[in-house]
Every structure is written in C-alpha cells, then in structure tokens.
Design a protein around this motif. Structure first.
Motif, PDB file in Angstrom:
ATOM      1  N   TYR A  27       0.880  -1.195  -0.056  1.00 30.43           N
ATOM      2  CA  TYR A  27      -0.199  -0.066  -0.070  1.00 30.43           C
ATOM      3  C   TYR A  27       1.006   1.023  -0.207  1.00 30.43           C
ATOM      4  O   TYR A  27       1.703   1.409   0.824  1.00 30.43           O
ATOM      5  CB  TYR A  27      -0.889  -0.289   1.196  1.00 30.43           C
ATOM      6  CG  TYR A  27      -1.702   1.204   1.202  1.00 30.43           C
ATOM      7  CD1 TYR A  27      -1.651   2.092   2.304  1.00 30.43           C
ATOM      8  CD2 TYR A  27      -2.877   1.278   0.600  1.00 30.43           C
ATOM      9  CE1 TYR A  27      -2.618   3.385   2.340  1.00 30.43           C
ATOM     10  CE2 TYR A  27      -3.863   2.339   0.879  1.00 30.43           C
ATOM     11  CZ  TYR A  27      -3.610   3.278   1.637  1.00 30.43           C
ATOM     12  OH  TYR A  27      -4.217   4.275   1.761  1.00 30.43           O
ATOM     13  N   TYR A  28       0.430   2.218  -0.850  1.00 36.04           N
ATOM     14  CA  TYR A  28       1.419   3.504  -0.967  1.00 36.04           C
ATOM     15  C   TYR A  28       0.442   4.683  -1.068  1.00 36.04           C
ATOM     16  O   TYR A  28      -0.656   4.689  -1.644  1.00 36.04           O
ATOM     17  CB  TYR A  28       2.304   3.467  -2.188  1.00 36.04           C
ATOM     18  CG  TYR A  28       3.171   2.371  -2.450  1.00 36.04           C
ATOM     19  CD1 TYR A  28       4.268   2.444  -1.718  1.00 36.04           C
ATOM     20  CD2 TYR A  28       2.859   0.964  -3.095  1.00 36.04           C
ATOM     21  CE1 TYR A  28       5.237   1.554  -1.745  1.00 36.04           C
ATOM     22  CE2 TYR A  28       3.888   0.193  -3.277  1.00 36.04           C
ATOM     23  CZ  TYR A  28       5.019   0.391  -2.483  1.00 36.04           C
ATOM     24  OH  TYR A  28       5.975  -0.931  -2.553  1.00 36.04           O
ATOM     25  N   THR A  29       0.992   5.721  -0.463  1.00 36.77           N
ATOM     26  CA  THR A  29       0.420   7.138  -0.577  1.00 36.77           C
ATOM     27  C   THR A  29       1.379   7.746  -1.327  1.00 36.77           C
ATOM     28  O   THR A  29       2.528   8.177  -0.733  1.00 36.77           O
ATOM     29  CB  THR A  29       0.110   7.654   0.771  1.00 36.77           C
ATOM     30  OG1 THR A  29      -0.809   6.827   1.432  1.00 36.77           O
ATOM     31  CG2 THR A  29      -0.563   8.902   0.487  1.00 36.77           C
ATOM     32  N   GLN A  50      -6.660   3.573  -5.681  1.00 35.76           N
ATOM     33  CA  GLN A  50      -7.843   3.670  -4.899  1.00 35.76           C
ATOM     34  C   GLN A  50      -8.412   5.054  -4.787  1.00 35.76           C
ATOM     35  O   GLN A  50      -9.532   5.514  -4.808  1.00 35.76           O
ATOM     36  CB  GLN A  50      -7.633   3.263  -3.258  1.00 35.76           C
ATOM     37  CG  GLN A  50      -8.558   3.341  -2.223  1.00 35.76           C
ATOM     38  CD  GLN A  50      -8.091   2.942  -1.117  1.00 35.76           C
ATOM     39  OE1 GLN A  50      -7.018   2.966  -0.482  1.00 35.76           O
ATOM     40  NE2 GLN A  50      -9.129   2.546   0.053  1.00 35.76           N
ATOM     41  N   GLU A  86      -2.888  14.072  -4.870  1.00 34.49           N
ATOM     42  CA  GLU A  86      -2.569  13.175  -3.713  1.00 34.49           C
ATOM     43  C   GLU A  86      -3.209  11.619  -4.267  1.00 34.49           C
ATOM     44  O   GLU A  86      -4.325  11.686  -4.378  1.00 34.49           O
ATOM     45  CB  GLU A  86      -3.105  13.716  -2.437  1.00 34.49           C
ATOM     46  CG  GLU A  86      -2.405  12.617  -1.175  1.00 34.49           C
ATOM     47  CD  GLU A  86      -2.947  12.888   0.133  1.00 34.49           C
ATOM     48  OE1 GLU A  86      -2.979  12.204   0.763  1.00 34.49           O
ATOM     49  OE2 GLU A  86      -2.904  14.350   0.249  1.00 34.49           O
ATOM     50  N   SER A  87      -2.348  10.600  -4.280  1.00 31.86           N
ATOM     51  CA  SER A  87      -2.753   9.315  -4.582  1.00 31.86           C
ATOM     52  C   SER A  87      -2.562   8.120  -3.608  1.00 31.86           C
ATOM     53  O   SER A  87      -1.542   8.392  -2.895  1.00 31.86           O
ATOM     54  CB  SER A  87      -2.336   8.992  -5.795  1.00 31.86           C
ATOM     55  OG  SER A  87      -2.774  10.074  -6.758  1.00 31.86           O
ATOM     56  N   LYS A  88      -3.630   7.248  -3.535  1.00 32.50           N
ATOM     57  CA  LYS A  88      -3.526   6.161  -2.570  1.00 32.50           C
ATOM     58  C   LYS A  88      -3.621   4.841  -3.653  1.00 32.50           C
ATOM     59  O   LYS A  88      -4.727   4.947  -4.418  1.00 32.50           O
ATOM     60  CB  LYS A  88      -4.491   6.020  -1.351  1.00 32.50           C
ATOM     61  CG  LYS A  88      -4.093   7.153  -0.455  1.00 32.50           C
ATOM     62  CD  LYS A  88      -4.932   7.149   0.609  1.00 32.50           C
ATOM     63  CE  LYS A  88      -4.830   8.360   1.654  1.00 32.50           C
ATOM     64  NZ  LYS A  88      -5.818   8.348   2.396  1.00 32.50           N
ATOM     65  N   ALA A 137      -6.883  -2.190   1.504  1.00 36.47           N
ATOM     66  CA  ALA A 137      -6.394  -1.164   1.923  1.00 36.47           C
ATOM     67  C   ALA A 137      -6.228  -0.528   3.444  1.00 36.47           C
ATOM     68  O   ALA A 137      -5.244  -0.346   4.081  1.00 36.47           O
ATOM     69  CB  ALA A 137      -6.535   0.023   0.964  1.00 36.47           C
ATOM     70  N   ALA A 141      -2.979  -0.439   5.477  1.00 40.61           N
ATOM     71  CA  ALA A 141      -2.758   0.870   6.133  1.00 40.61           C
ATOM     72  C   ALA A 141      -2.293   1.194   7.543  1.00 40.61           C
ATOM     73  O   ALA A 141      -1.629   1.835   8.194  1.00 40.61           O
ATOM     74  CB  ALA A 141      -3.888   1.990   5.668  1.00 40.61           C
TER      75      ALA A 141
END
Length: 180
Positions: A27-29, A50, A86-88, A137, A141
């Motif tokens: 999982y990345y932000t 997401q 901004e992305s997840k 997610a 997270a």
C-alpha cells in the motif's frame, strides 16, 4: 525493484519485495506531483488506484492518466507513475519465476492475465473489486500485513478476477467491468 531518489524534494520508494518473494500486496500514498518507479523484470504487477489521479509512463497503454477506482496490469517491465493529485494505491506483484514454475497453481488466473496483457489499458474497478481493494487498503494502512493475510487476499483476488473476467463464468458480470 529498485529504490528511487528523484532529487531533494522527492521521496525514496522501497517496494520491499525481494526476488525470492512469491507475491505481495503493498500500500502506498503519494503526495501531489511525486513519482513512483518500478524497474525490474522479476515481477508482473496489478496497480489498483484507490484515490487520486496518476500519470503513467513506461508501459504500453491507450490511456496515460489513471483516475480513482481504476486498475491496470504491468507485464514485468519498467514503469513510472507521477501523482497528479495526492494518490493512494495498492501494488500487487507476482514473481514471474514462481508463476512460470507453478503454472498449475496460477491456471485459473492465466486467462485473465493474458486478457489484461492484450488490452493495454486501465479498467474501471467493478463494485466487487472496489470493495476488495478498499478492505485490503484498510488492512495494509494499519499495518495488518502477514504471510497468511497475503495468501488469503491473493486467493480472494484471483476468485474475484475469475468471476468478473473469464468466459466460463457467464453470470452477467460483464456489465460490472468485464472484458469485451
């Protein structure tokens, strides 16, 4: 996968998968205008966005900007993503060596991967897949990530892909994102 340092204002990204690892969800932000790079031949990847909006390069695609609730397949080559907002996202990686040596284990997912490879485009995630990504997610997270969860979620993803994207499941799921 390699780390990437893109200058003083960008971050390092370490996908944390080694060549000996079989599969993995990560999982990345990404903050706005940040880059994420995967540069390897050991894995194929499914990229599930997401939230946010990203621009992709390095893979053959009919669409360079991917928006929330879309996903795409990356067939084991270098790619770079730049976050427009901004992305997840979740990156699901499959070790190609393990895939080649255990074709029977992956038999049910092979037609889906072949179909995604031919499409060269992002797909809107149908409700069933969106729900899966949202729940996964949430687990990742908060740090709920172990080998058993990874294995169960991989099996669940493969079942969802089979239900949504293979011909043998003729259950009207094509209206929810099936391949033509």
């Amino acid at each position: 996968m390699n780390d990437l340092c893109l200058g003083k204002t960008d971050q390092f990204f370490q996908p944390e998968l080694s060549v000996c690892q079989l599969t993995g969800f990560r999982y990345y932000t990404l903050d706005e205008n940040r880059l994420f790079k995967v540069d390897n031949n050991e894995f194929v990847h499914f990229f599930f966005l997401q939230e946010g909006e990203i621009q992709i390069s390095g893979i053959k695609s009919t669409k360079s900007v991917v928006t929330s609730n879309e996903f795409f397949f990356i067939p084991g080559n270098r790619f770079i993503c730049r976050s427009v907002k901004e992305s997840k996202f979740i990156l699901f990686s499959i070790n190609k060596f393990h895939y080649q040596m255990n074709k029977k284990m992956y038999a049910d997912i092979q037609p889906v991967i072949a179909a995604f490879r031919e499409q060269c485009s992002s797909f809107t995630a149908p409700p069933l897949l969106s729900m899966f990504v949202e729940i996964l997610a949430g687990y990742l997270a908060v740090g709920l990530d172990n080998e058993h969860l990874q294995t169960l979620k991989q099996k669940e993803l493969f079942i969802i892909f089979q239900a949504l994207y293979t011909e043998r499941y003729d259950n009207d799921f094509t209206a929810y994102g099936g391949l033509s």
